[in-house]
Design an enzyme around this catalytic site. Structure first.
Site, PDB file in Angstrom:
ATOM      1  CB  SER A  81      -0.959  -0.077   1.191  1.00 23.42           C
ATOM      2  OG  SER A  81      -2.143   0.597   0.888  1.00 23.42           O
TER       3      SER A  81
ATOM      4  CE  LYS B  27       0.130   5.305  -1.984  1.00 16.69           C
ATOM      5  NZ  LYS B  27      -0.855   4.630  -2.735  1.00 16.69           N
TER       6      LYS B  27
ATOM      7  CD1 TRP C 287      -7.863   3.232  -2.093  1.00 13.90           C
ATOM      8  CD2 TRP C 287      -9.394   4.409  -3.207  1.00 13.90           C
ATOM      9  NE1 TRP C 287      -7.741   4.548  -1.715  1.00 13.90           N
ATOM     10  CE2 TRP C 287      -8.672   5.288  -2.383  1.00 13.90           C
ATOM     11  CE3 TRP C 287     -10.420   4.920  -3.999  1.00 13.90           C
ATOM     12  CZ2 TRP C 287      -8.925   6.656  -2.325  1.00 13.90           C
ATOM     13  CZ3 TRP C 287     -10.672   6.292  -3.946  1.00 13.90           C
ATOM     14  CH2 TRP C 287      -9.936   7.147  -3.127  1.00 13.90           C
TER      15      TRP C 287
ATOM     16  CG  HIS D 105      -5.609  -2.630   0.150  1.00 17.35           C
ATOM     17  ND1 HIS D 105      -4.796  -2.279  -0.895  1.00 17.35           N
ATOM     18  CD2 HIS D 105      -5.199  -1.882   1.203  1.00 17.35           C
ATOM     19  CE1 HIS D 105      -3.940  -1.358  -0.504  1.00 17.35           C
ATOM     20  NE2 HIS D 105      -4.160  -1.100   0.769  1.00 17.35           N
TER      21      HIS D 105
END
Ligand code: GCU
Length: 434
Positions: free
Chosen positions: A269, A273, A360, A410
């Site tokens: 998540s 990044k 998302w 997720h």
């Protein structure tokens, strides 16, 4: 944060923040038919229009140019490594996890000063190994004690996001927090397959809230301290966390039980990044793994599917440089996109993972970014994904660019780890990826 909570009509509950349901705004695109038409910048064409003809032009010109563009427009410029960084081993247990592992804890003094900013690294080494082992390194969300119930891990005393399920009370971890993220770390599986695991709590580097920078590294390294006025390209939190990963790598380079030439950096998540940005900048990371990193990570922002820039810069502006705000609703003006972040890792192996219910984060956008990084891998003589279409769920693909979309939410699961370990086996054990 305010606008995120009050300004939008909340439509659905989907993506989670480490287990906490997060409301998503009504203007989110979840229908492929609504994805706007877009043109991606060509990773193999310089800003001045000159085509990148060979590996030398990539390495000498285009790669540095793309790095600068991410510095200036997305994450902000990172500080240089501090010369005086200092380490101190604070605990060692050669008989951890029933004898399976050696557990080590290391204090990393990020500015070399004992009273300055410090991060604590937890290292598990497989006792079955007879020579230096490859390692996975990743930041964790809830303190080192969250990765395993092992009572020998020092309980973090740092500020934490208030998440009841994680045993966090008054923004501090409690004994109930031990092992709260164990599912996401699969420590035994990693050790059994011959790898070490190194992890650091990301809040040690900078606490994750809008003014968190005042308590972390950014204020400590800036001559103005807490009075810093941000320039458009000053570093945001993702850059700061990524900088911390490089400092953890500094330690691993001097840890004799670890083979520092075989360190995979990973993250989930927002920390996915961070892993991508750390791996893009720091070529010591031999493999880079992005787990469900989404917008600002592996997914193409121009698609606007799921989280879009206008969401990110309203909800968590401090993760990025202030210049990034200019691209809310103006993605076409951004001189980069996620495929170029992935391409910066070439020719090193990179793995992008999505999840079917993690809309998302835009699974298709993550796949397409991996796909559009492929020409750079090819230029450097490496096979990339090897497929043109997104594979069905639970069908990993790829050579030097790995990809899968797992069935489910997720999250990071044993299935994901199994793929990462096999990917690392393939590249590390067989002498590839060097
Ligand atoms: C939010 C945010 C994402 C991020 C995620 C996380 O959902 O919008 O960009 O990846 O939090 O880090 O948990």
């Amino acid at each position: 944060m305010q606008r995120w909570l009050t300004g939008w009509l909340v439509a659905a509950v989907g993506s989670t923040i480490a287990g906490t349901a997060l409301a998503q705004p009504k203007d989110t695109i979840y229908d492929e038919a609504q994805v706007p038409a877009y043109t991606l910048p060509d990773p193999l064409v310089m800003r001045d229009g000159i085509k990148v003809a060979d590996a030398d032009a990539w390495k000498g010109k285009r790669r540095p140019e793309i790095l600068r563009l991410f510095d200036e427009h997305v994450y902000g410029r990172s500080a240089k490594a501090q010369e005086k960084i200092a380490f101190e081993v604070t605990s060692v247990d050669a008989n951890a996890l029933g004898g399976k592992a050696t557990r080590k804890e290391v204090a990393v003094f990020l500015t070399g000063k004992r009273d300055g900013p410090r991060m604590d690294l937890l290292l598990y080494l497989p006792n079955a190994a007879s020579k230096p082992v490859p390692a996975f390194l990743g930041l964790n969300f809830y303190g080192n004690h969250c990765v395993h119930a092992d009572s020998g891990i020092t309980l973090s005393k740092q500020w934490m996001r208030p998440t009841r399920e994680m045993g966090v009370v008054n923004n501090r971890a409690t004994e109930a927090s031990r092992g709260c993220c164990a599912q996401r770390w699969q420590v035994e599986m990693i050790l059994d397959r011959g790898y070490a695991l190194a992890t650091v709590y990301y809040g040690d580097i900078e606490p994750d809230f809008p003014d968190g920078w005042k308590l972390g590294l950014r204020a400590a390294l800036s001559p103005q301290g807490k009075d810093t006025a941000f320039q458009p390209d000053d570093w945001g939190a993702i850059s700061v966390w990524a900088w911390g990963l490089s400092r953890a790598m500094d330690y691993l380079e001097q840890e004799t039980a670890v083979d520092a030439k075989r360190v995979a950096v990973t993250g989930h998540s927002r920390l996915g990044k961070t892993a991508l940005w750390a791996g893009a900048q720091d070529e010591r990371f031999a493999i880079v793994i992005s787990n469900n990193s989404g917008e600002g990570g592996a997914s193409l922002v121009r698609r606007r599917f799921g989280e879009a820039i206008h969401h990110s810069v309203s909800m968590v502006p401090y993760w990025y440089c202030t210049q990034y705000r200019q691209y809310a609703w103006h993605e076409a003006d951004l001189p980069v996109d996620a495929h170029m972040l992935i391409a910066l890792i070439a020719p090193r192996p990179v793995y992008v993972a999505s999840a079917t219910k993690d809309l998302w984060a835009d699974p298709r956008g993550e796949f397409l970014a991996a796909k559009h990084a492929e020409p750079v891998y090819q230029l450097l003589g490496r096979a990339g994904l090897g497929v043109d279409d997104m594979p069905p769920a639970d069908h990993p693909v790829g050579d030097f660019i790995g990809y899968h979309v797992r069935t489910g939410e997720h999250d990071v699961t044993a299935y994901d780890w199994d793929q990462y370990l096999s990917f690392a086996d393939r590249h590390f054990r067989h002498g590839r990826g060097k």
